[in-house]
Design a protein around this motif. Structure first.
Motif, mmCIF file in Angstrom:
data_model
loop_
_atom_site.group_PDB
_atom_site.id
_atom_site.type_symbol
_atom_site.label_atom_id
_atom_site.label_comp_id
_atom_site.label_asym_id
_atom_site.label_seq_id
_atom_site.Cartn_x
_atom_site.Cartn_y
_atom_site.Cartn_z
ATOM 1 N N THR A 72 0.851 -1.176 0.000
ATOM 2 C CA THR A 72 0.000 0.000 0.000
ATOM 3 C C THR A 72 0.892 1.233 0.000
ATOM 4 O OG1 THR A 72 -0.103 -0.038 2.411
ATOM 5 C CG2 THR A 72 -1.875 -1.161 1.225
ATOM 6 N N SER A 73 0.348 2.355 -0.434
ATOM 7 C CA SER A 73 1.160 3.573 -0.541
ATOM 8 C C SER A 73 1.655 4.031 0.825
ATOM 9 C CB SER A 73 0.375 4.699 -1.220
ATOM 10 O OG SER A 73 -0.821 4.973 -0.499
ATOM 11 N N ALA A 74 0.929 3.719 1.873
ATOM 12 C CA ALA A 74 1.302 4.158 3.217
ATOM 13 C C ALA A 74 2.221 3.177 3.926
ATOM 14 C CB ALA A 74 0.045 4.379 4.058
ATOM 15 N N TRP A 75 2.559 2.100 3.279
ATOM 16 C CA TRP A 75 3.441 1.055 3.836
ATOM 17 C C TRP A 75 2.793 0.300 4.988
ATOM 18 C CZ3 TRP A 75 7.467 -0.848 1.428
ATOM 19 C CH2 TRP A 75 8.248 -0.043 0.597
ATOM 20 N N ASN A 76 1.504 0.451 5.219
ATOM 21 C CA ASN A 76 0.922 -0.276 6.327
ATOM 22 C C ASN A 76 0.674 -1.744 5.993
ATOM 23 O OD1 ASN A 76 -1.083 1.078 4.638
ATOM 24 N ND2 ASN A 76 -2.584 0.066 5.943
ATOM 25 N N MET A 77 0.668 -2.079 4.688
ATOM 26 C CA MET A 77 0.524 -3.471 4.279
ATOM 27 C C MET A 77 1.492 -3.771 3.142
ATOM 28 S SD MET A 77 -1.790 -4.887 6.229
ATOM 29 C CE MET A 77 -2.048 -6.419 5.335
ATOM 30 N N VAL A 78 2.115 -4.938 3.228
ATOM 31 C CA VAL A 78 2.958 -5.445 2.147
ATOM 32 C C VAL A 78 2.492 -6.875 1.879
ATOM 33 C CG1 VAL A 78 5.288 -5.977 1.388
ATOM 34 C CG2 VAL A 78 4.881 -3.994 2.853
ATOM 35 N N TYR A 79 2.387 -7.211 0.611
ATOM 36 C CA TYR A 79 1.843 -8.513 0.216
ATOM 37 C C TYR A 79 2.864 -9.302 -0.589
ATOM 38 C CZ TYR A 79 -2.456 -5.983 1.280
ATOM 39 O OH TYR A 79 -3.432 -5.227 1.884
ATOM 40 N N LEU A 80 2.696 -10.614 -0.561
ATOM 41 C CA LEU A 80 3.478 -11.480 -1.426
ATOM 42 C C LEU A 80 2.512 -12.489 -2.053
ATOM 43 C CD1 LEU A 80 6.381 -12.084 -2.406
ATOM 44 C CD2 LEU A 80 6.443 -13.894 -0.682
ATOM 45 N N GLN A 81 2.240 -12.301 -3.335
ATOM 46 C CA GLN A 81 1.415 -13.251 -4.076
ATOM 47 C C GLN A 81 2.330 -14.349 -4.592
ATOM 48 O OE1 GLN A 81 -2.014 -13.326 -4.639
ATOM 49 N NE2 GLN A 81 -1.585 -15.336 -5.544
ATOM 50 N N MET A 82 2.023 -15.569 -4.216
ATOM 51 C CA MET A 82 2.869 -16.704 -4.588
ATOM 52 C C MET A 82 2.054 -17.657 -5.449
ATOM 53 S SD MET A 82 4.857 -17.379 -0.994
ATOM 54 C CE MET A 82 3.419 -18.103 -0.216
ATOM 55 N N ASN A 83 2.479 -17.817 -6.688
ATOM 56 C CA ASN A 83 1.811 -18.713 -7.628
ATOM 57 C C ASN A 83 2.745 -19.850 -8.009
ATOM 58 O OD1 ASN A 83 -0.425 -16.926 -7.667
ATOM 59 N ND2 ASN A 83 0.482 -15.760 -9.354
ATOM 60 N N SER A 84 2.171 -20.881 -8.587
ATOM 61 C CA SER A 84 2.951 -22.030 -9.055
ATOM 62 C C SER A 84 3.895 -22.522 -7.972
ATOM 63 C CB SER A 84 3.737 -21.659 -10.317
ATOM 64 O OG SER A 84 2.875 -21.218 -11.333
ATOM 65 N N LEU A 85 3.374 -22.687 -6.791
ATOM 66 C CA LEU A 85 4.212 -23.062 -5.643
ATOM 67 C C LEU A 85 4.819 -24.441 -5.832
ATOM 68 C CD1 LEU A 85 2.016 -21.526 -2.851
ATOM 69 C CD2 LEU A 85 4.445 -21.055 -3.184
ATOM 70 N N LYS A 86 6.029 -24.567 -5.311
ATOM 71 C CA LYS A 86 6.786 -25.812 -5.390
ATOM 72 C C LYS A 86 7.095 -26.309 -3.975
ATOM 73 C CE LYS A 86 9.169 -24.080 -9.522
ATOM 74 N NZ LYS A 86 10.486 -23.778 -10.127
ATOM 75 N N PRO A 87 7.339 -27.598 -3.816
ATOM 76 C CA PRO A 87 7.701 -28.100 -2.483
ATOM 77 C C PRO A 87 8.897 -27.367 -1.878
ATOM 78 C CG PRO A 87 7.130 -29.928 -3.902
ATOM 79 C CD PRO A 87 7.146 -28.697 -4.775
ATOM 80 N N GLU A 88 9.830 -26.933 -2.724
ATOM 81 C CA GLU A 88 11.007 -26.225 -2.212
ATOM 82 C C GLU A 88 10.697 -24.818 -1.727
ATOM 83 O OE1 GLU A 88 10.672 -27.796 -5.159
ATOM 84 O OE2 GLU A 88 11.769 -26.746 -6.763
ATOM 85 N N ASP A 89 9.472 -24.358 -1.913
ATOM 86 C CA ASP A 89 9.054 -23.070 -1.343
ATOM 87 C C ASP A 89 8.627 -23.214 0.112
ATOM 88 O OD1 ASP A 89 7.478 -22.374 -4.471
ATOM 89 O OD2 ASP A 89 9.385 -21.555 -3.743
ATOM 90 N N THR A 90 8.571 -24.435 0.610
ATOM 91 C CA THR A 90 8.183 -24.670 1.999
ATOM 92 C C THR A 90 9.163 -23.989 2.945
ATOM 93 O OG1 THR A 90 7.078 -26.768 1.507
ATOM 94 C CG2 THR A 90 7.870 -26.442 3.763
ATOM 95 N N ALA A 91 8.642 -23.143 3.816
ATOM 96 C CA ALA A 91 9.484 -22.370 4.727
ATOM 97 C C ALA A 91 8.585 -21.522 5.623
ATOM 98 C CB ALA A 91 10.431 -21.461 3.950
ATOM 99 N N VAL A 92 9.196 -20.902 6.610
ATOM 100 C CA VAL A 92 8.533 -19.840 7.354
ATOM 101 C C VAL A 92 8.880 -18.530 6.652
ATOM 102 C CG1 VAL A 92 8.267 -18.659 9.557
ATOM 103 C CG2 VAL A 92 8.674 -21.139 9.499
ATOM 104 N N TYR A 93 7.869 -17.758 6.345
ATOM 105 C CA TYR A 93 8.048 -16.506 5.626
ATOM 106 C C TYR A 93 7.905 -15.325 6.584
ATOM 107 C CZ TYR A 93 8.042 -18.894 1.140
ATOM 108 O OH TYR A 93 8.379 -19.685 0.066
ATOM 109 N N TYR A 94 8.831 -14.383 6.436
ATOM 110 C CA TYR A 94 8.872 -13.194 7.272
ATOM 111 C C TYR A 94 8.929 -11.943 6.398
ATOM 112 C CZ TYR A 94 10.781 -16.566 10.670
ATOM 113 O OH TYR A 94 11.000 -17.646 11.487
ATOM 114 N N CYS A 95 8.397 -10.857 6.899
ATOM 115 C CA CYS A 95 8.624 -9.567 6.258
ATOM 116 C C CYS A 95 9.505 -8.735 7.184
ATOM 117 C CB CYS A 95 7.318 -8.838 5.977
ATOM 118 S SG CYS A 95 6.342 -8.444 7.436
#
Length: 114
Positions: A72-95
């Motif tokens: 968002t323009s105010a930086w109050n939200m940041v998103y990560l759209q993840m498509n075509s997920l693979k098993p190697e994407d398995t992890a804990v995700y942090y911002c």
């Protein structure tokens, strides 16, 4: 200070999609760039995507073309759209902030089954 709370993770089959959210609060006026990181079991935390105040983006080669970071323009939200997920994407995700991360949140678990 900036406080960060990640959400949106879950269990998904390979090829599926998830959208992660990062809610930022506190001194968000000071933010110039933020990133999404991930840490898989037994591995170091790695930066997978970054977005700057000019909305320029960076992606790790491993996720390029599959993940999209936005904010968002105010930086109050940041998103990560993840498509075509693979098993190697398995992890804990942090911002977190860039270039100097602040205190890490609890992250959100993403598990991709084959």
């Amino acid at each position: 200070q900036v406080q960060l709370v990640e959400s949106g993770g879950g269990l998904v089959q390979a090829g599926g999609s998830l959208r992660l959210s990062c809610a930022a609060s506190g001194s968000i006026y000071s933010i110039n760039a933020m990133g999404w990181y991930r840490q898989a079991p037994g591995k170091q935390r790695e930066l997978v995507a970054r977005i700057s105040s000019g909305s320029s983006t960076y992606y790790a080669d491993s996720v390029k073309g599959r993940f999209t970071i936005s904010r968002t323009s105010a930086w109050n939200m940041v998103y990560l759209q993840m498509n075509s997920l693979k098993p190697e994407d398995t992890a804990v995700y942090y911002c977190n902030l860039l270039p100097r991360p602040v205190g890490w949140g609890q992250g959100t678990q993403v598990t991709v089954s084959s």
